[in-house]
Motif scaffolding. Structure first.
Motif, short mmCIF file in Angstrom:
data_model
loop_
_atom_site.label_atom_id
_atom_site.label_comp_id
_atom_site.label_asym_id
_atom_site.label_seq_id
_atom_site.Cartn_x
_atom_site.Cartn_y
_atom_site.Cartn_z
N ARG A 39 0.95 -1.28 -0.02
CA ARG A 39 0.10 -0.07 -0.14
C ARG A 39 0.73 1.34 -0.02
O ARG A 39 0.54 2.07 -0.81
CB ARG A 39 -0.81 0.02 1.12
CG ARG A 39 -1.99 0.95 1.36
CD ARG A 39 -3.02 1.03 2.33
NE ARG A 39 -3.66 -0.42 2.30
CZ ARG A 39 -4.69 -0.61 1.62
NH1 ARG A 39 -5.32 0.34 0.66
NH2 ARG A 39 -5.29 -1.89 1.57
N GLN A 40 2.06 1.22 0.67
CA GLN A 40 2.87 2.48 0.68
C GLN A 40 3.61 2.81 -0.57
O GLN A 40 3.83 3.54 -0.70
CB GLN A 40 4.02 2.20 1.84
CG GLN A 40 5.00 3.51 2.02
CD GLN A 40 4.08 4.72 2.52
OE1 GLN A 40 3.28 4.84 3.44
NE2 GLN A 40 4.34 5.67 1.64
N ASP A 43 1.13 4.20 -2.89
CA ASP A 43 1.15 5.56 -2.81
C ASP A 43 2.29 6.27 -3.12
O ASP A 43 2.19 7.61 -4.08
CB ASP A 43 1.00 5.93 -1.34
CG ASP A 43 -0.39 5.27 -0.86
OD1 ASP A 43 -1.38 5.28 -1.70
OD2 ASP A 43 -0.55 5.04 0.34
N ASP A 44 3.56 5.87 -3.02
CA ASP A 44 4.79 6.54 -3.48
C ASP A 44 4.55 6.50 -5.07
O ASP A 44 4.97 7.49 -5.52
CB ASP A 44 5.97 5.78 -2.98
CG ASP A 44 6.01 5.71 -1.49
OD1 ASP A 44 5.52 6.78 -0.71
OD2 ASP A 44 6.86 4.83 -0.72
N GLN A 46 2.10 6.37 -7.24
CA GLN A 46 1.48 7.45 -7.33
C GLN A 46 1.91 8.74 -7.47
O GLN A 46 1.50 9.47 -8.38
CB GLN A 46 -0.01 7.03 -6.82
CG GLN A 46 -1.16 7.55 -7.18
CD GLN A 46 -2.48 7.28 -6.61
OE1 GLN A 46 -2.43 7.45 -5.37
NE2 GLN A 46 -3.65 6.99 -7.37
N GLU A 47 2.58 8.93 -6.48
CA GLU A 47 3.21 10.36 -6.40
C GLU A 47 4.29 10.69 -7.33
O GLU A 47 4.54 11.65 -7.94
CB GLU A 47 3.55 10.60 -4.99
CG GLU A 47 3.98 12.04 -4.90
CD GLU A 47 4.58 12.11 -3.39
OE1 GLU A 47 5.19 13.22 -3.10
OE2 GLU A 47 4.39 11.16 -2.52
N GLN A 50 2.54 11.19 -11.01
CA GLN A 50 1.54 12.00 -11.24
C GLN A 50 1.88 13.00 -12.19
O GLN A 50 0.77 13.48 -12.69
CB GLN A 50 1.38 12.73 -9.89
CG GLN A 50 2.28 13.72 -9.33
CD GLN A 50 1.88 14.30 -7.73
OE1 GLN A 50 0.78 14.55 -7.99
NE2 GLN A 50 2.90 14.58 -7.05
N LYS A 58 -6.23 4.44 -9.14
CA LYS A 58 -6.82 3.32 -8.40
C LYS A 58 -8.31 3.49 -8.93
O LYS A 58 -9.01 4.47 -8.65
CB LYS A 58 -6.77 3.52 -6.76
CG LYS A 58 -7.35 2.66 -5.93
CD LYS A 58 -7.24 3.12 -4.69
CE LYS A 58 -7.87 2.04 -3.90
NZ LYS A 58 -7.99 2.23 -2.03
N TRP A 63 -5.58 -1.42 -8.95
CA TRP A 63 -4.49 -0.44 -9.55
C TRP A 63 -3.93 -0.59 -10.82
O TRP A 63 -4.00 -1.92 -11.20
CB TRP A 63 -3.40 -0.45 -8.34
CG TRP A 63 -3.66 -0.06 -6.95
CD1 TRP A 63 -4.27 -0.78 -6.13
CD2 TRP A 63 -3.48 1.22 -6.35
NE1 TRP A 63 -4.31 -0.06 -5.05
CE2 TRP A 63 -3.80 1.11 -5.32
CE3 TRP A 63 -2.79 2.35 -6.92
CZ2 TRP A 63 -3.66 2.31 -4.43
CZ3 TRP A 63 -2.54 3.44 -6.18
CH2 TRP A 63 -3.12 3.50 -4.82
N GLN A 157 -12.82 6.20 -10.12
CA GLN A 157 -12.23 5.37 -9.02
C GLN A 157 -13.22 4.63 -8.02
O GLN A 157 -12.80 3.53 -7.77
CB GLN A 157 -11.49 6.42 -8.26
CG GLN A 157 -10.28 7.07 -8.87
CD GLN A 157 -9.40 7.65 -7.92
OE1 GLN A 157 -9.31 7.50 -6.68
NE2 GLN A 157 -8.37 8.47 -8.37
#
Length: 221
Positions: A39-40, A43-44, A46-47, A50, A58, A63, A157
């Motif tokens: 999960r982390q 998130d990383d 996705q950043e 971007q 998501k 994903w 989403q």
């Protein structure tokens, strides 16, 4: 540890790139193992992506990478579409998406017309609609819901991102399905009362016949 994290991040990235379909965290773990904090990492990633040509999206609990929306026009190609949805198909899909799960009878009650035999088949063939069990009402009708593929195809989403709800309300397509269910239950109760009254009427006729027959036997005696 940072180096191990980098390797794990690359592994997740590669797994998502190689997959033909959006993946859940459990799907990813099946490839990269249970040790990583997926999960982390997601998130990383996705950043990280971007502002790139592709972005990590998501959809529901799945994903996937896709072309950045502002660049999608560069990659358009002429291609044959599987089957264009009719107006009836679009209306049916909208009703299912906003009210799921719903039965064929509920869809027909909301639209005010019968659902053509092939409409639901087309939506299921497209992978946008699926059977979702049976409604616990008389007759136990099959009910339908949208799929993760539906969300992915329309770039959503979750169903909370569905656009145009006010327009659909104005068109009369979003009458509360609870009213439809309530009416169906009332109709079922009324039908049950009619059947019960008919049974009682038959029983009374038998009682009356027995009484008449008894009187005749007494007179004969």
């Amino acid at each position: 540890m940072p180096e191990a994290m980098d390797i794990g991040k690359r592994a997740v990235e590669a797994t998502l790139f190689a997959s033909e379909k959006p993946m859940t965290i459990a799907d990813i773990k099946a490839y990269v193992g249970e040790e990583l904090d997926i999960r982390q990492i997601l998130d990383d990633l996705q950043e990280d992506f971007q502002h790139r040509g592709i972005v990590l999206i998501k959809t529901g609990d799945r994903w996937h990478f896709q072309t950045a929306q502002d660049l999608s026009h560069l990659l358009r190609r002429e291609r044959a579409e599987m089957r264009k949805l009719s107006r009836a198909g679009m209306e049916t899909l909208a009703i299912i998406a906003y009210h799921e799960p719903v039965s064929r009878a509920e869809i027909e009650a909301i639209r005010g017309v019968q659902v053509a035999k092939g409409t639901l088949d087309v939506l299921m063939e497209a992978g946008w609609v699926r059977p979702a069990g049976r409604r616990e009402v008389p007759g136990r009708p099959l009910i339908y819901a949208t799929t993760a593929e539906f969300l992915t195809h329309f770039g959503l989403q979750s169903r909370k991102d569905l656009p145009g709800i006010e327009d659909l309300k104005a068109a009369g397509l979003l009458d509360p399905v609870d009213l439809v269910l309530e009416q169906m239950e009332l109709d079922a109760e009324a039908e049950s009362e009619v059947d019960q009254a008919a049974e009682e009427s038959v029983e009374r006729e038998f009682v009356d016949d027995d009484g008449v027959l008894l009187e005749n036997e007494i007179e004969s005696a």
